[in-house]
Design an enzyme around this catalytic site. Structure first.
Site, PDB file in Angstrom:
ATOM      1  N   HIS A  96       0.828  -1.209   0.000  1.00  0.00           N
ATOM      2  CA  HIS A  96       0.000   0.000   0.000  1.00  0.00           C
ATOM      3  C   HIS A  96       0.857   1.251   0.000  1.00  0.00           C
ATOM      4  CE1 HIS A  96      -3.510  -2.508   1.625  1.00  0.00           C
ATOM      5  NE2 HIS A  96      -3.682  -2.256   0.351  1.00  0.00           N
ATOM      6  N   HIS A 185     -10.532  -5.403   3.574  1.00  0.00           N
ATOM      7  CA  HIS A 185      -9.085  -5.370   3.339  1.00  0.00           C
ATOM      8  C   HIS A 185      -8.644  -6.652   2.630  1.00  0.00           C
ATOM      9  CE1 HIS A 185      -4.760  -5.342   4.163  1.00  0.00           C
ATOM     10  NE2 HIS A 185      -4.878  -4.045   4.389  1.00  0.00           N
ATOM     11  N   GLU A 187      -6.078  -8.463   2.699  1.00  0.00           N
ATOM     12  CA  GLU A 187      -5.508  -9.547   3.504  1.00  0.00           C
ATOM     13  C   GLU A 187      -6.619 -10.341   4.193  1.00  0.00           C
ATOM     14  OE1 GLU A 187      -2.328  -8.573   6.335  1.00  0.00           O
ATOM     15  OE2 GLU A 187      -3.151 -10.149   7.609  1.00  0.00           O
ATOM     16  N   THR A 250      -2.925  -9.011  10.047  1.00  0.00           N
ATOM     17  CA  THR A 250      -1.645  -8.839  10.756  1.00  0.00           C
ATOM     18  C   THR A 250      -1.348  -7.406  11.162  1.00  0.00           C
ATOM     19  OG1 THR A 250      -0.604  -8.683   8.603  1.00  0.00           O
ATOM     20  CG2 THR A 250      -0.493 -10.819   9.689  1.00  0.00           C
ATOM     21  N   ASN A 319      -1.922  -0.574   8.658  1.00  0.00           N
ATOM     22  CA  ASN A 319      -0.980  -0.409   9.781  1.00  0.00           C
ATOM     23  C   ASN A 319      -0.654   1.061  10.019  1.00  0.00           C
ATOM     24  OD1 ASN A 319       2.072   0.095   8.864  1.00  0.00           O
ATOM     25  ND2 ASN A 319       1.072  -1.101   7.289  1.00  0.00           N
ATOM     26  N   SER A 379       4.682   0.034   4.661  1.00  0.00           N
ATOM     27  CA  SER A 379       4.827   0.054   3.197  1.00  0.00           C
ATOM     28  C   SER A 379       5.510   1.318   2.697  1.00  0.00           C
ATOM     29  CB  SER A 379       3.447  -0.014   2.537  1.00  0.00           C
ATOM     30  OG  SER A 379       2.721  -1.090   3.007  1.00  0.00           O
TER      31      SER A 379
HETATM   32  S1  SF4 Z   1       6.084  -8.418   8.122  1.00  0.00           S
HETATM   33 FE1  SF4 Z   1       5.141  -6.712   6.981  1.00  0.00          FE
HETATM   34  S2  SF4 Z   1       4.104  -7.663   5.249  1.00  0.00           S
HETATM   35 FE2  SF4 Z   1       4.508  -9.256   6.752  1.00  0.00          FE
HETATM   36  S3  SF4 Z   1       2.609  -9.370   7.944  1.00  0.00           S
HETATM   37 FE3  SF4 Z   1       4.034  -7.991   9.014  1.00  0.00          FE
HETATM   38  S4  SF4 Z   1       3.469  -5.946   8.284  1.00  0.00           S
HETATM   39 FE4  SF4 Z   1       2.561  -7.433   6.853  1.00  0.00          FE
END
Ligand code: SF4
Length: 402
Positions: A96, A185, A187, A250, A319, A379
């Site tokens: 993102h 989302h 994910e 996550t 996030n 990101s």
């Molecule tokens: S390491 Fe980065 S890409 Fe992987 S789950 Fe965590 S925030 Fe998402």
């Protein structure tokens, strides 16, 4: 569909790659020059603080690109090198961040077109290469691409795959997955595609509503309506909440995911008693380290004596929004921007509020000496953070010279 068996078959297919193509060294140099920043390295080396003129910057001690994102971007670059002539598609933004996605398009890595909210995969041909982003893709999309004979480059972060394994375990134990996340989302869409029965709760308030229903019953129609877009087809709250397991997107607030887990553990304990608890409740730790570190660093940053905070990250980055929420809860003036262009001449800033509204604030940089906290989402390349810091320095230097 037996999603576990499908994933196993896919992973053995010669059309499937999740390890890269051996161009890591070349790509690392390219990424370094495009996304890294000498200024940010300097601030890191100075204990995350830099003072210039009237401005003191405090950087969060964990911020920006997480390793899952770095890995996904590097794999996308490698894919272009490995398939210089082939058509390459992405099922979604690789991550993102507008600058990274723009760069992908310059490299002729295209998005699957979307018509009326639905992806049009008819454009993808046999032999085309399709990249799955860091936050994954639904099992149905993977199956469709596999059936078409595409080459699939899967950059799904291992932390996200860990959540998928968790919901597979819930399914095996006939538990409903309660997913702490945003139902739209990508994910969470992907995670729910691997689940059997599932219910997505956005926050503790929604979780409390569900827990209350488990203990005391309630209005079934209201429940179904409330979660109409956030549950598996045919979900029945009177039958499907007898055995539950916890999973999460996550990038949600770590503390809230933990509270939700504890809430359901207490609820099932109260309803079924401690000896039956294991039959009715499952929980595995699926909070990603990077999310946790960035949120912990933000909690430390807001303890400092700051005049304001700038949170940098994509507007659809979950996030990043969680980081901003921490600043707002602390009562600090906080500005979520996605790039330096949002900072305008004349002491204006255009920024996104938690509810998604864009607003313009005037005189956001106070006169005189100021202390500014800075963080960025997982990101966001360091280069973008550098641009923002440099602009703040310039604006304040100009203002004090007037
Ligand atoms: S390491 Fe980065 S890409 Fe992987 S789950 Fe965590 S925030 Fe998402």
């Amino acid at each position: 569909m037996d999603t576990k068996a499908f994933k196993r078959t896919l992973q053995h297919s010669e059309n499937y790659n999740r390890k890269g193509f051996g161009h890591q060294a070349e790509v690392a140099t390219q990424l370094q020059s495009e996304y890294q920043s000498n200024l940010i390295q300097e601030i890191r080396d100075r204990n995350y603080t830099l003072q210039r003129g009237d401005v003191t910057i405090h950087l969060a001690e964990a911020f920006g690109f997480c390793w899952g994102v770095e890995r996904a971007v590097a794999m996308a670059y490698e894919t272009r090198k490995h398939f210089p002539q082939e058509r390459i598609w992405m099922t979604n933004e690789i991550i993102h961040n507008p600058d990274v996605n723009q760069r992908m398009q310059e490299m002729k890595v295209e998005f699957i077109p979307v018509e009326a909210g639905i992806k049009d995969f008819s454009i993808v041909d046999t032999g085309d290469v399709v990249i799955l982003p860091a936050f994954g893709a639904s099992v149905q999309e993977m199956q469709l691409l596999n059936d078409k004979g595409c080459k699939i480059v899967d950059t799904t972060c291992p932390w996200v795959s860990k959540v998928w394994n968790t919901v597979e375990k819930h399914k095996k134990g006939d538990h409903t997955s309660i997913i702490h996340g945003k139902y739209k989302h990508e994910e969470t869409v992907a995670t729910s595609s691997f689940a059997g029965k599932y219910l997505i709760v956005l926050n503790l308030r929604e979780a409390e509503y569900v827990a209350d229903y488990i203990l005391n019953g309630g209005n079934r129609d209201e429940f179904i309506q409330k979660f109409a877009k956030a549950c598996s087809p045919g979900f029945d709250p009177d039958k499907d909440l007898e055995r539950v397991g916890i999973a999460n997107q996550t990038t949600m607030l770590k503390g809230e995911t933990e509270q939700i887990g504890k809430l359901f553990e207490r609820t099932m304990m109260q309803k079924y008693g401690p000896t039956e608890l294991n039959q009715h409740f499952q929980s595995f730790n699926t909070i990603c380290d990077a999310t946790q570190e960035r949120q912990d660093a933000m909690l430390e940053l807001v303890q400092k004596n700051l005049d304001l905070i700038v949170v940098i990250g994509g507007f659809n980055s979950s996030n990043t929004t969680q980081l901003q929420q921490i600043a707002i809860e602390r009562g600090l003036p906080s500005y979520h921007i996605n790039n330096v262009e949002r900072i305008k001449l004349g002491n204006f800033i255009e920024h996104r509020q938690l509810n998604g509204d864009m607003v313009i604030t005037e005189n956001w940089l106070p006169e005189g000496e100021i202390v500014v906290g800075i963080t960025s989402g997982a990101s966001t390349p360091d280069k973008v953070v550098e641009d923002v810091i440099e602009k703040i320095f310039r604006l304040k230097a100009t203002a004090s010279a007037l």
